[in-house]
Motif scaffolding. Structure first.
Motif, mmCIF file in Angstrom:
data_model
loop_
_atom_site.group_PDB
_atom_site.id
_atom_site.type_symbol
_atom_site.label_atom_id
_atom_site.label_comp_id
_atom_site.label_asym_id
_atom_site.label_seq_id
_atom_site.Cartn_x
_atom_site.Cartn_y
_atom_site.Cartn_z
ATOM 1 N N ARG A 579 -27.794 84.409 -63.286
ATOM 2 C CA ARG A 579 -27.065 84.616 -64.627
ATOM 3 C C ARG A 579 -26.419 83.033 -64.778
ATOM 4 O O ARG A 579 -25.936 82.245 -63.699
ATOM 5 N N ARG A 580 -27.075 82.290 -65.877
ATOM 6 C CA ARG A 580 -26.574 80.829 -65.819
ATOM 7 C C ARG A 580 -26.273 80.300 -67.353
ATOM 8 O O ARG A 580 -26.864 79.682 -67.805
ATOM 9 N N PRO A 581 -25.227 80.679 -67.734
ATOM 10 C CA PRO A 581 -25.123 80.450 -68.713
ATOM 11 C C PRO A 581 -24.719 79.234 -69.562
ATOM 12 O O PRO A 581 -25.076 78.441 -71.237
ATOM 13 N N ARG A 582 -24.172 78.007 -68.569
ATOM 14 C CA ARG A 582 -23.403 76.613 -69.079
ATOM 15 C C ARG A 582 -25.125 75.886 -69.189
ATOM 16 O O ARG A 582 -25.829 75.018 -69.876
ATOM 17 N N ALA A 583 -26.594 76.440 -67.848
ATOM 18 C CA ALA A 583 -27.521 76.349 -68.258
ATOM 19 C C ALA A 583 -28.517 76.565 -69.610
ATOM 20 O O ALA A 583 -29.003 75.720 -70.100
ATOM 21 N N LEU A 584 -28.289 77.934 -70.178
ATOM 22 C CA LEU A 584 -28.841 78.182 -71.104
ATOM 23 C C LEU A 584 -28.553 77.422 -72.376
ATOM 24 O O LEU A 584 -29.181 76.992 -73.520
ATOM 25 N N ALA A 585 -26.978 77.480 -71.872
ATOM 26 C CA ALA A 585 -26.492 76.172 -73.677
ATOM 27 C C ALA A 585 -26.193 75.116 -72.921
ATOM 28 O O ALA A 585 -26.756 74.749 -74.813
ATOM 29 N N HIS A 586 -26.611 74.592 -72.373
ATOM 30 C CA HIS A 586 -27.541 73.365 -72.634
ATOM 31 C C HIS A 586 -28.928 73.330 -72.944
ATOM 32 O O HIS A 586 -29.429 72.295 -74.221
ATOM 33 N N SER A 587 -29.604 74.473 -73.316
ATOM 34 C CA SER A 587 -31.219 74.005 -73.272
ATOM 35 C C SER A 587 -30.933 74.524 -74.811
ATOM 36 O O SER A 587 -32.066 73.843 -75.917
ATOM 37 N N ASP A 588 -30.049 75.404 -75.823
ATOM 38 C CA ASP A 588 -29.419 75.072 -76.526
ATOM 39 C C ASP A 588 -29.493 73.882 -77.329
ATOM 40 O O ASP A 588 -30.380 73.044 -78.651
ATOM 41 N N VAL A 589 -29.135 72.841 -76.168
ATOM 42 C CA VAL A 589 -28.597 71.426 -76.715
ATOM 43 C C VAL A 589 -29.581 70.609 -77.260
ATOM 44 O O VAL A 589 -30.561 70.454 -77.815
ATOM 45 N N LEU A 590 -30.636 70.946 -75.567
ATOM 46 C CA LEU A 590 -32.202 70.007 -76.275
ATOM 47 C C LEU A 590 -32.854 70.787 -77.197
ATOM 48 O O LEU A 590 -34.150 69.876 -77.413
ATOM 49 N N ALA A 591 -32.540 72.011 -77.600
ATOM 50 C CA ALA A 591 -33.864 71.939 -78.456
ATOM 51 C C ALA A 591 -33.797 71.801 -79.675
ATOM 52 O O ALA A 591 -34.375 71.098 -80.656
ATOM 53 N N SER A 592 -31.971 71.775 -79.992
ATOM 54 C CA SER A 592 -31.648 70.546 -81.205
ATOM 55 C C SER A 592 -32.681 69.402 -80.974
ATOM 56 O O SER A 592 -32.628 68.679 -82.449
ATOM 57 N N ASP A 597 -39.265 74.218 -83.552
ATOM 58 C CA ASP A 597 -39.583 74.892 -83.716
ATOM 59 C C ASP A 597 -39.970 75.987 -83.862
ATOM 60 O O ASP A 597 -41.785 75.768 -83.868
ATOM 61 N N MET A 598 -39.709 77.335 -83.355
ATOM 62 C CA MET A 598 -40.743 78.300 -82.377
ATOM 63 C C MET A 598 -42.242 78.868 -83.757
ATOM 64 O O MET A 598 -43.032 79.424 -83.067
ATOM 65 N N VAL A 599 -41.618 78.339 -84.821
ATOM 66 C CA VAL A 599 -42.463 79.404 -85.753
ATOM 67 C C VAL A 599 -43.789 77.899 -86.012
ATOM 68 O O VAL A 599 -44.577 78.625 -85.784
ATOM 69 N N LEU A 657 -37.328 84.834 -87.124
ATOM 70 C CA LEU A 657 -36.638 84.655 -85.339
ATOM 71 C C LEU A 657 -36.063 84.994 -85.295
ATOM 72 O O LEU A 657 -34.780 84.741 -85.915
ATOM 73 N N PRO A 658 -36.114 86.054 -83.922
ATOM 74 C CA PRO A 658 -34.813 86.041 -83.234
ATOM 75 C C PRO A 658 -34.004 84.807 -83.209
ATOM 76 O O PRO A 658 -34.469 83.919 -82.850
ATOM 77 N N GLU A 659 -33.105 85.118 -82.639
ATOM 78 C CA GLU A 659 -30.955 84.752 -82.655
ATOM 79 C C GLU A 659 -31.785 83.669 -81.150
ATOM 80 O O GLU A 659 -31.635 82.836 -81.403
ATOM 81 N N LYS A 660 -32.252 84.237 -80.734
ATOM 82 C CA LYS A 660 -31.892 83.583 -78.992
ATOM 83 C C LYS A 660 -33.754 82.638 -79.117
ATOM 84 O O LYS A 660 -33.449 81.535 -77.910
ATOM 85 N N LEU A 661 -34.485 82.314 -80.574
ATOM 86 C CA LEU A 661 -35.345 81.798 -80.632
ATOM 87 C C LEU A 661 -35.159 80.171 -81.904
ATOM 88 O O LEU A 661 -36.011 79.954 -81.869
ATOM 89 N N ARG A 662 -34.018 80.306 -81.878
ATOM 90 C CA ARG A 662 -34.109 80.113 -83.251
ATOM 91 C C ARG A 662 -33.054 78.388 -82.674
ATOM 92 O O ARG A 662 -32.397 78.789 -81.504
ATOM 93 N N THR A 663 -33.614 77.691 -83.641
ATOM 94 C CA THR A 663 -32.480 75.865 -83.291
ATOM 95 C C THR A 663 -31.084 75.875 -84.419
ATOM 96 O O THR A 663 -31.838 76.348 -85.460
ATOM 97 N N GLN A 664 -31.037 75.621 -83.900
ATOM 98 C CA GLN A 664 -29.230 75.506 -84.654
ATOM 99 C C GLN A 664 -29.976 74.713 -85.540
ATOM 100 O O GLN A 664 -30.248 73.471 -85.785
ATOM 101 N N GLY A 665 -29.247 74.732 -86.844
ATOM 102 C CA GLY A 665 -29.403 74.217 -87.987
ATOM 103 C C GLY A 665 -30.701 74.880 -88.686
ATOM 104 O O GLY A 665 -31.536 74.290 -89.759
#
Length: 706
Positions: A579-592, A597-599, A657-665
């Motif tokens: 479990r790495r919740p803080r690392a995965l949260a940073h991946s959301d920041v990086l994706a933004s 765009d996974m599509v 896209l599933p929620e886990k593949l979405r980028t904020q916005g």
């Protein structure tokens, strides 16, 4: 009282009338041409004579007397066909024509009745009639010629007639549409057809694509890379192929999966033996390897071999033929099939000359191995030159440089010592230990026989001072710090076990513990591998030459290489055991930040990739978000398997896209607004490495080539 019997019907008289006594009537209601042409009807009459009499009326003069001529209110097309035969001198002018002579009623009524009351042939009757003709000895080509239809149409009609009799009876009673019946022709197994039909009775959707999917469950598509790899061997071994004659099927479906797997394994084994003969220590064989299967292995650098004289001659001849064919068919019209096929063969042959195997050091080959698999295009894929850690030669101990040359000793220690040593030394000096060390050094006897190496303790103290100064100086030079960091990253990612940097930086490129099937064949995976191989070929073979090569790159090239190295370190994979919740949260920041765009990256929701592996509630949620509440309600009553299939069709073309593949916005758009997914992501690199080479400084490439 005697009962009066009804009067009997009197039919119109019929007799043969010479053709030259017939003429067309203006009362014929047919004005618009339709159906078989006059020429085809004439050929049909010549083949089997006139099958239906012509309705005529006597032509009267002004006094109402017959003139001996007869007009034709119904049967004008037959008359024109006979007229054509007369003009072609295939029929005599006075040939007797069977006619029905009408005298009462209205001529227009006769014409209208003959055309309106004629019942068209049910399609099933035509299917069965074609089948009866074939069973009586006529070939498909003969049937096509006799009824003025194409060979493909005859094959389609015969295929429809071969559907299960039970389903044909349902079709005759309008219980199945023609499109549904066409879908059932994909399989020739009557029992399987009937099973699918029974299953559809309790299903909401009976669309043709659902029928085709259920009939081909478990089969291997002919466009699958395994099927393309074995080629004609499957049918040569007696394997059956399901074909769809009514729409594009990419070659159909190979029904015998076990036979496909056996042929693939046998052909890969034969190819592997050829590769093994090159002297590799090990060979791994599989139809498909997961993405990242070579992580942790050192990749050898091979030498490209020049073409032989015979190969040069062959390549020039192929190129000349290609240029000639292109010049001869440079017009806007479509290429002839045989020319198009030949151009494809030449392109493949020319590409093979550009992809010749490289040669390796025999000593390295004896320690390394190769991966043999099937590429995404269905061709053999061989990845040569990977060394496992256990096969590496022992790393030689770096020689100690203990001279008094401050540059040599400082550089060596900087690369060897661990980062904590200088700090310990500095803390020691603060505790007064430096004074003790100085007194120990002063107590040492003077040398009698020349200069001996410096003591280790003294070297540690000297290099501690130098390390501290280097830290400060590097922090004051951002451009050199960037170059040093890039150098350290490249050593880790491109040169296994290299110890040529004094920076204590580390980077990891982890392998995926679990991944979706086919991930290694996706456009993203292929382009990432290509980009890594591009840089691998661009950098020098020996780590000692890396600094000079990086120094010669311009700013943009350094940035591109740095971004590639950092990108390889990304690990945003969810792992249940880690479990790495803080690392995965940073991946959301990086994706933004990178506007991921996974599509456009090519991911789509399918039964296999998502819908078949989640609950019905999540399937409905996906459809509801992408297509609205009404679309979700239409499939809400279905069983999970059918619901997933329907949802895949509904979500096709959307940007859901599933929620886990979405980028904020990120927002969902209608199908018409969605950009077609790219098969290969944008990378900032050209398709051809030679194009990028033109932008590289000459010096950098000369160093890389050493």
């Amino acid at each position: 009282m005697a009962q009066v019997s009804p009067s009997k019907i009197a039919l119109s008289a019929s007799r043969d009338i010479p053709f030259n006594k017939l003429l067309l009537s203006a009362c014929n209601v047919r004005r618009i041409k339709a159906g078989v042409s006059i020429e085809q009807l004439a050929d049909d009459i010549a083949r089997r004579t006139l099958l239906q009499s012509i309705t005529v009326r006597p032509v009267l003069d002004a006094d109402g007397n017959e003139t001996g001529m007869y007009e034709i209110p119904a049967g004008g097309r037959r008359f024109r066909a006979l007229e054509l035969l007369v003009k072609q001198k295939r029929l005599a002018k006075t040939a007797p024509i069977p006619c029905v002579i009408r005298t009462g009623g209205i001529a227009e009524e006769d014409s209208l009745a003959e055309n309106v009351q004629r019942a068209p042939l049910h399609p099933l009757d035509q299917f069965r009639a074609f089948l009866a003709l074939r069973e009586k000895g006529q070939s498909e080509e003969e049937i096509a010629a006799a009824f003025f239809v194409s060979f493909a149409v005859v094959k389609q009609r015969l295929r429809l007639a071969s559907v299960s009799p039970k389903l044909l009876d349902v079709y005759a009673e309008d219980g199945i549409t023609l499109d549904q019946l066409m879908a059932f022709t994909v399989s020739g197994d009557w029992e399987r057809q009937e099973q699918v039909w029974e299953r559809l009775q309790s299903s909401y959707s009976k669309e043709p694509y659902v029928i085709r999917r259920q009939l081909t469950e478990g089969a291997v598509r002919a466009s699958d890379k395994r099927a393309r790899f074995i080629g004609e061997a499957y049918e040569a071994e007696g394997g059956s192929v399901l074909r769809d004659l009514f729409q594009g099927d990419d070659g159909g479906w190979l029904q015998d999966v076990a036979l496909v797997e056996r042929l693939v394994a046998e052909q890969l084994a034969r190819e592997a033996e050829t590769i093994r003969a090159e002297g590799w220590k090990w060979i791994e064989v599989a139809p498909d390897f997961p993405y990242g299967h070579s992580f942790g292995l050192r990749q050898l650098r091979g030498e490209e071999q020049p073409l032989t004289a015979e190969q040069e001659v062959e390549r020039e001849a192929l190129q000349a033929e290609y240029d000639r064919l292109e010049e001869e068919h440079a017009g806007p019209e479509d290429l002839p099939e045989e020319v198009d096929r030949r151009l494809g063969e030449i392109e493949a042959a020319l590409a093979a000359f550009e992809d010749l195997p490289v040669s390796f050091d025999p000593a390295e080959v004896a320690r390394a191995g190769a991966f043999v698999s099937i590429g995404s295009e269905g061709r053999l894929r061989v990845d040569r030159g990977y060394v496992r850690p256990e096969d590496e030669l022992p790393v030689a101990q770096e020689p100690e440089i203990n001279g008094e040359d401050g540059g040599e000793s400082g550089g060596s220690a900087c690369g060897e010592d661990d980062g904590s040593v200088p700090a310990v030394a500095m803390r020691a000096s603060m505790d007064g230990q430096a004074v003790q060390a100085g007194s120990e050094a002063a107590a040492e006897p003077e040398e009698e026989d020349g200069i001996k190496p410096l003591p280790d303790r003294l070297l540690t103290e000297l290099t501690a001072h130098r390390t501290l100064a280097l830290r400060f100086a590097l922090g004051d030079r951002p451009e050199i710090a960037f170059l040093a960091a890039l150098h350290a990253l490249c050593l880790k990612l491109f040169y296994h076990y290299a110890l040529d940097s004094c920076l204590e930086l580390d980077v990891k490129s982890v392998a995926f513990t679990a991944q979706a099937p086919g991930l290694n064949d996706t456009g993203t995976a292929r382009m990432l591998t290509y980009r890594h191989q591009f840089w691998l070929a661009s950098l020098p073979r020996q780590p000692e030459a890396l600094w000079d090569a990086l120094s010669l790159l311009d700013h943009l090239q350094r940035q591109s290489l740095f971004a590639h190295c950092v990108g390889l370190s990304v690990n945003a994979v969810h792992e249940a055991y880690n479990r790495r919740p803080r690392a995965l949260a940073h991946s959301d920041v990086l994706a933004s930040a990178v506007e991921l765009d996974m599509v456009t990256a090519g991911w789509t929701p399918t039964v296999d990739s998502y819908l078949g592996r989640v609950t019905k509630a999540r399937i409905l949620q996906a459809v509801r978000e992408a297509r609205g509440e009404e679309a979700a309600e239409r499939i809400a009553h279905l069983k999970k398997g059918e619901m997933a299939e329907q949802a895949e069709q509904l979500l096709a073309g959307s940007s859901w896209l599933p929620e886990k593949l979405r980028t904020q916005g990120q927002v969902f758009t209608a199908a018409a607004d969605v950009q077609a997914p790219r098969t290969e992501p944008e990378t900032g690199l050209p398709d051809d490495p030679e194009e990028h080479e033109a932008d590289m400084p000459t010096g950098a490439w000369s160093v890389a080539a050493e």
